[in-house]
Scaffold this motif. Sequence first.
Motif, PDB file in Angstrom:
ATOM      1  N   ASP A  54       0.723  -1.583  -0.064  1.00 37.11           N
ATOM      2  CA  ASP A  54       0.058   0.185   0.258  1.00 37.11           C
ATOM      3  C   ASP A  54       0.496   1.242  -0.086  1.00 37.11           C
ATOM      4  N   VAL A  55       0.429   2.168   0.031  1.00 38.18           N
ATOM      5  CA  VAL A  55       0.839   3.652   0.106  1.00 38.18           C
ATOM      6  C   VAL A  55       2.258   3.560   1.406  1.00 38.18           C
ATOM      7  N   PHE A  56       1.505   3.838   2.215  1.00 38.90           N
ATOM      8  CA  PHE A  56       2.965   3.435   3.887  1.00 38.90           C
ATOM      9  C   PHE A  56       3.272   2.387   4.138  1.00 38.90           C
ATOM     10  N   SER A  57       2.479   1.034   3.443  1.00 38.00           N
ATOM     11  CA  SER A  57       2.678   0.469   4.531  1.00 38.00           C
ATOM     12  C   SER A  57       2.961  -0.973   3.993  1.00 38.00           C
ATOM     13  N   THR A  58       3.302  -2.417   4.450  1.00 37.71           N
ATOM     14  CA  THR A  58       3.664  -3.233   3.491  1.00 37.71           C
ATOM     15  C   THR A  58       2.483  -4.240   4.238  1.00 37.71           C
ATOM     16  N   TYR A  59       1.782  -4.978   3.824  1.00 35.15           N
ATOM     17  CA  TYR A  59       1.013  -5.922   4.671  1.00 35.15           C
ATOM     18  C   TYR A  59       0.077  -7.085   4.193  1.00 35.15           C
ATOM     19  N   THR A  60      -0.132  -8.069   5.349  1.00 43.70           N
ATOM     20  CA  THR A  60      -0.558  -9.100   4.839  1.00 43.70           C
ATOM     21  C   THR A  60      -1.686  -9.087   4.958  1.00 43.70           C
ATOM     22  N   CYS A 121       9.943   1.994  -1.382  1.00 38.76           N
ATOM     23  CA  CYS A 121      10.508   0.602  -0.305  1.00 38.76           C
ATOM     24  C   CYS A 121      11.127   2.540   0.776  1.00 38.76           C
ATOM     25  N   ASP A 122      11.536   3.305   0.279  1.00 36.05           N
ATOM     26  CA  ASP A 122      12.260   3.918   1.765  1.00 36.05           C
ATOM     27  C   ASP A 122      10.775   4.208   2.694  1.00 36.05           C
ATOM     28  N   LEU A 123       9.678   4.538   2.117  1.00 36.53           N
ATOM     29  CA  LEU A 123       8.523   4.936   3.354  1.00 36.53           C
ATOM     30  C   LEU A 123       7.983   3.289   4.017  1.00 36.53           C
ATOM     31  N   HIS A 124       8.758   2.592   3.202  1.00 33.44           N
ATOM     32  CA  HIS A 124       8.275   1.365   4.231  1.00 33.44           C
ATOM     33  C   HIS A 124       9.665   0.814   5.092  1.00 33.44           C
ATOM     34  N   GLY A 125      10.371   1.259   5.136  1.00 33.25           N
ATOM     35  CA  GLY A 125      11.610   1.253   5.909  1.00 33.25           C
ATOM     36  C   GLY A 125      12.568  -0.776   5.173  1.00 33.25           C
ATOM     37  N   ILE A 126      11.919  -0.845   4.068  1.00 33.76           N
ATOM     38  CA  ILE A 126      13.156  -1.684   3.275  1.00 33.76           C
ATOM     39  C   ILE A 126      13.479  -1.682   2.231  1.00 33.76           C
ATOM     40  N   PHE A 128      15.618  -1.479  -1.245  1.00 30.88           N
ATOM     41  CA  PHE A 128      15.191  -1.839  -2.819  1.00 30.88           C
ATOM     42  C   PHE A 128      15.398  -3.424  -3.613  1.00 30.88           C
ATOM     43  N   ARG A 129      14.989  -3.822  -4.108  1.00 28.56           N
ATOM     44  CA  ARG A 129      14.966  -4.529  -5.165  1.00 28.56           C
ATOM     45  C   ARG A 129      14.798  -4.814  -6.489  1.00 28.56           C
ATOM     46  N   PRO A 130      15.230  -5.626  -7.149  1.00 27.45           N
ATOM     47  CA  PRO A 130      15.035  -4.858  -8.941  1.00 27.45           C
ATOM     48  C   PRO A 130      13.902  -5.306  -8.761  1.00 27.45           C
ATOM     49  N   TYR A 131      13.676  -6.634  -8.282  1.00 21.81           N
ATOM     50  CA  TYR A 131      12.517  -7.260  -8.860  1.00 21.81           C
ATOM     51  C   TYR A 131      10.463  -6.809  -8.303  1.00 21.81           C
ATOM     52  N   LEU A 132      10.959  -5.042  -7.113  1.00 22.79           N
ATOM     53  CA  LEU A 132       9.802  -5.099  -7.336  1.00 22.79           C
ATOM     54  C   LEU A 132       9.841  -4.653  -8.049  1.00 22.79           C
ATOM     55  N   SER A 133      10.717  -3.335  -8.896  1.00 23.65           N
ATOM     56  CA  SER A 133      10.277  -3.087  -9.814  1.00 23.65           C
ATOM     57  C   SER A 133       8.840  -3.632 -10.983  1.00 23.65           C
ATOM     58  N   GLN A 134       9.509  -5.041 -10.870  1.00 26.76           N
ATOM     59  CA  GLN A 134       9.111  -5.351 -12.344  1.00 26.76           C
ATOM     60  C   GLN A 134       7.518  -6.231 -11.940  1.00 26.76           C
ATOM     61  N   GLN A 135       7.444  -6.257 -10.307  1.00 32.85           N
ATOM     62  CA  GLN A 135       6.487  -6.342 -10.231  1.00 32.85           C
ATOM     63  C   GLN A 135       4.892  -5.363  -9.976  1.00 32.85           C
TER      64      GLN A 135
END
Length: 845
Positions: A54-60, A121-126, A128-135
Amino acid sequence: MDVNNVLDGTAQLNVSHAGGEFQQIMEAELHQQSSPASVAKELFQGTYKVQVVDVFSTYTADAELAEGDLGIAAALVHQGLTPCAPFSPTLAIATRLLELYRNCHLRCPHLAIQPFVRSICDLHGIPFRPYLSQQFSIAYDLYLSIHEEVDIALQRDSPNWHLRNACPACSYKLKDEDELIFKMLITMDGNDSLKHILRRTPVDDPAEGGPEPEGPQVGDSRELPDSRKVGGDYIVSRERVDRWAKATLEEMLPMPEDIGEESPCVGRWTNMINELTARMWGIFDETGVFLALCRHGFVLVLADMVQSGELAKYPLAVVEVLLEVFGTGIGGGYDIGCKFATTLNRSELGAQARALDYKALVGSFHGHAHNRLCQLSFLATYVNGMGLEDLEGCECFFSKSNALASSLRYASVFHRQQKIVEFMKHMDNFETYPNLSKFLVNNYRQALDILKGESALKKSMADHGITNMAVFGEWLVEEWEYLKGLATEPIRETQEMEYYQKLVNLGASEVKLNAARDVWQNLTPQNPTLSTSVAFLETKRRHALENWDKDLVVVQELEVKLSVQVRWIPDHPEWKAAALLVGKCRYQQCLDELEGLIVSRMFELTKMNMSQTGYKLRKHITMALRARSQAIRKSLDRYNTAASTITPPRPHLSWNDVVEYAFLADFDLLRDSRQDVHDRPWTRPAVRVMIDQHFKLHHAREEIQHLNIEIHRVVTYIQDENSFLQVKEVEVRKINPALAHQVAKYRLERGCFNEQHMHRFKKLASLPEFTGSIKPGFSMDLYRAMEVPIDVDEPPGDDWHCNNDSGGDDDWNNSDEGEDDQEDEDISAMVSALLSLTMDRPGVQ
C-alpha cells in the motif's frame, strides 16, 4: 496429454521438424487452468492470504473469495487489489497506490516506475530490490488494461472513434451551422526527444591483422518479443507508414502539368538529413515521433519515426489517415509545408488530396525562415479562412512531452508506446480540454481588440491616399508576380553571363601564357641563373598553354550556342551588358549569404530564450552568436561593396538595419530584377505595415466566425455528453455494477470542467460585441444527441441561452438540488469505499 508428465519425463512428446508441439500443450494447459469451470472447482468460499503493498505500509491481508468470482485474481481486483500474477499471486498492489503513481507520472513524466518504487521502499523502511519494479510494472499494466473496459462499455473502441471525436470544437458538428473555408485546421511536426534505445548483443573485436570493417558495427537485437498492442487509435502502424517509404516514392510518376509548379522553397529545406542522423540508427530503434494536433491542441494521431530522420513518409501517412477520417476542407500546418505540398502532389495521395481540397500551410513562427514568394502562397498570414490561428501548437506540446524522454530510453517497445499514449490521453483530458473554453474566449477577446484598430488603419490609408482596402489584395498579387519573375533567370541571360565569365578567364589565361612565353624566350646560355630553371619554366609555359587551350574550347562552344559571329571585346555593348548582369549576380550571392546568417541568428536567439534550455546550452548559443555577429559584419561589408559596384547602386545597409529584420520578406525586396519596382506602393515600409494590418483585421473577422461555431459546438457537446454518460451508467449498472461505478467516475472526470467552461462562456456572452449563442444546438451525431436520460435529471434548458447579465455563476442545470446532492453523496461514498478497501478490511494483519 498432461504437461506435468512431459516435464518430469513420464510421457514422451513427439516433436516434428516444424516444432511447436510443446507450445501447443502449454497453451492448452493454461487455457484449462483459466477456464471458469476449472476455477470454480478450485475456489471455495473463504479467504486467500496475500501480501499487499500500500502507500505507507506493506501488510498481509485475507482477501475474501466469493462464489461468483472467476479466479483469485478477479477476487482481488474486486476488493481494490491488483495482483502481480494471474493464477496464484502472493503479492498484490493496492489500487490506490497504482492510481497515485499514474497521476504523479502523468503530471511529472520524469518520474518513472523505478524511482517511484524506490520511494515506496523508503517509506516502508525496506531495501530496494530490482524485482520489485518488475512486479509493480506487471500490476500497473493490468490496472491500465482494466481502464480500457470503460471505453468498451461505452462502445468507444471502434476504429478511428478517438480520431473522429478527439476535439468537440472541431468535430462535434451541428445542424444548420455556417460553412467554413477550412472545416478543420491541424498542425503537424516531428520531434526527436522520445527515442528508444535498441538493446543489442555485443560485437566481437576484429581479428588482429584482418581487414577493418566499414562503418560502425552493431550486434543483433536482443529485445524480447512482445505481441501486446496499445489500445486506441492514436498511433499509426509501421506497416501503414512504410507504404510511403522512399523506394515507393521514387517509383511515382513526375508531377503532371496541371498540378501546379514547385514551391519556391522546395530546394532549400532538408529536415533531419539522413546522413546527419545515420550515426544514431545503430543505437536507437525509434528515433522520435511525428505528431498531428488540431488547432485547439487535441492529439489526433502519432507515428513513430523508426531508424530515420523526419522523412516524407511520416507526414504522408498522417495526412492519409486524416483525409480518410475527416474528408474535405483540411488545412495542414507544417514547418516545411511548402516542400511537403510538392511531395504530396507528386505522390499517389496527391489526387485524393486535391479532390478533398487539402491545403498545405506554413506556421507563423517557421514563416520567418521562408522567402517572401513562399509566404505569399503558404503562410497563414495571407491565406483566407485561417482566422488568428498560427499553426504552431506542436512546439507547445513538445515542450511538455520532452519530459517523457528520460523514462522512455530503456523501456520496451510496448511500454514506450503505452507511456506516450497515456500521456497524450492525460494531456487531452486534464490540460487541453480544461483550457478549451479559455482558448476560445481569449481568441474571441483578441479578435475584438484587433477590430478596434480598424479606425487607425483607415486614418493611415487616408494619409497615403488609399481609398479602397481591396487594393491591398491586388498589391499582394502584383508582388507575387514580381517575385515569381525572380525565381528563374532566362536561359539566354544565363548563357551570356557564362560566356562573359569564360571570356574573362580566357583573357587571364592569355596574359599568363604571354608572360610565360616572354620568360622562355629570354633564356640564353650565357645566363646561368635562368638556365638552372629551364625545366621549371618549360613546365610552367606548357601548363599556361594547356589552360589557355581549355578556356578557348569552352568559349568556342558557347559562341556556337549563342550564335556569336564576332567574339566580344570590352568595348562591345554585349560585353558591358553581360558585365552588368554578372555584377548583379554577385550582389545576389552576397545578399543570400547575409540572409542566411541573419536567419541563423533569429533561431539562435529564439532557442536561447526558450524554456528548459540549460545553462551550458545558453552559454554555447551565446558564444555562437558572438561568432555569428562577426560573420554578419564581414558579410555586410561584402554586400555593401557589391551593392556599390552595380548600376544603379543599391542602398547600403547598416548593422542596425539587418539585425532588426524579422522576415525574409525584408531581404527579398532588396533583390534586383529586370524591372524596377522601387517606385511601386507595396515596396514602401509604411504601406507594407498597412497591408499586414488589413490582413490581421480580415483574419480577426474570420476568427469570430470560427469561434461562434466552435463555442456553439462545445456547449452542445457538454449537454449531450453528460446526458449520454448518465444513460450509459444506468444501463451498465443493471449488468455490471462495478463497471457502472467506473463509468460514473469517467463521467465525473469528463464533466468536472464543464461548469468552468459555461462560466467563461456566459461571461463572454455578456459582452455587447458577442454575436454567437451559448444555447445548445442539435448535433449531427445522432448516437449521442438522440439519447434520452433514464431516471436522471432532465438536460439543461433555456438557462443555457445567451443573456447580457453578468450571472456567470448561475446554475445552468434545472435539476432538483436535493437529487443532485444525493447522487453526489452516493458517488462520494463509493469512492471512499474503494479507497478504504485495503485499510479497514477485517482480517488485515
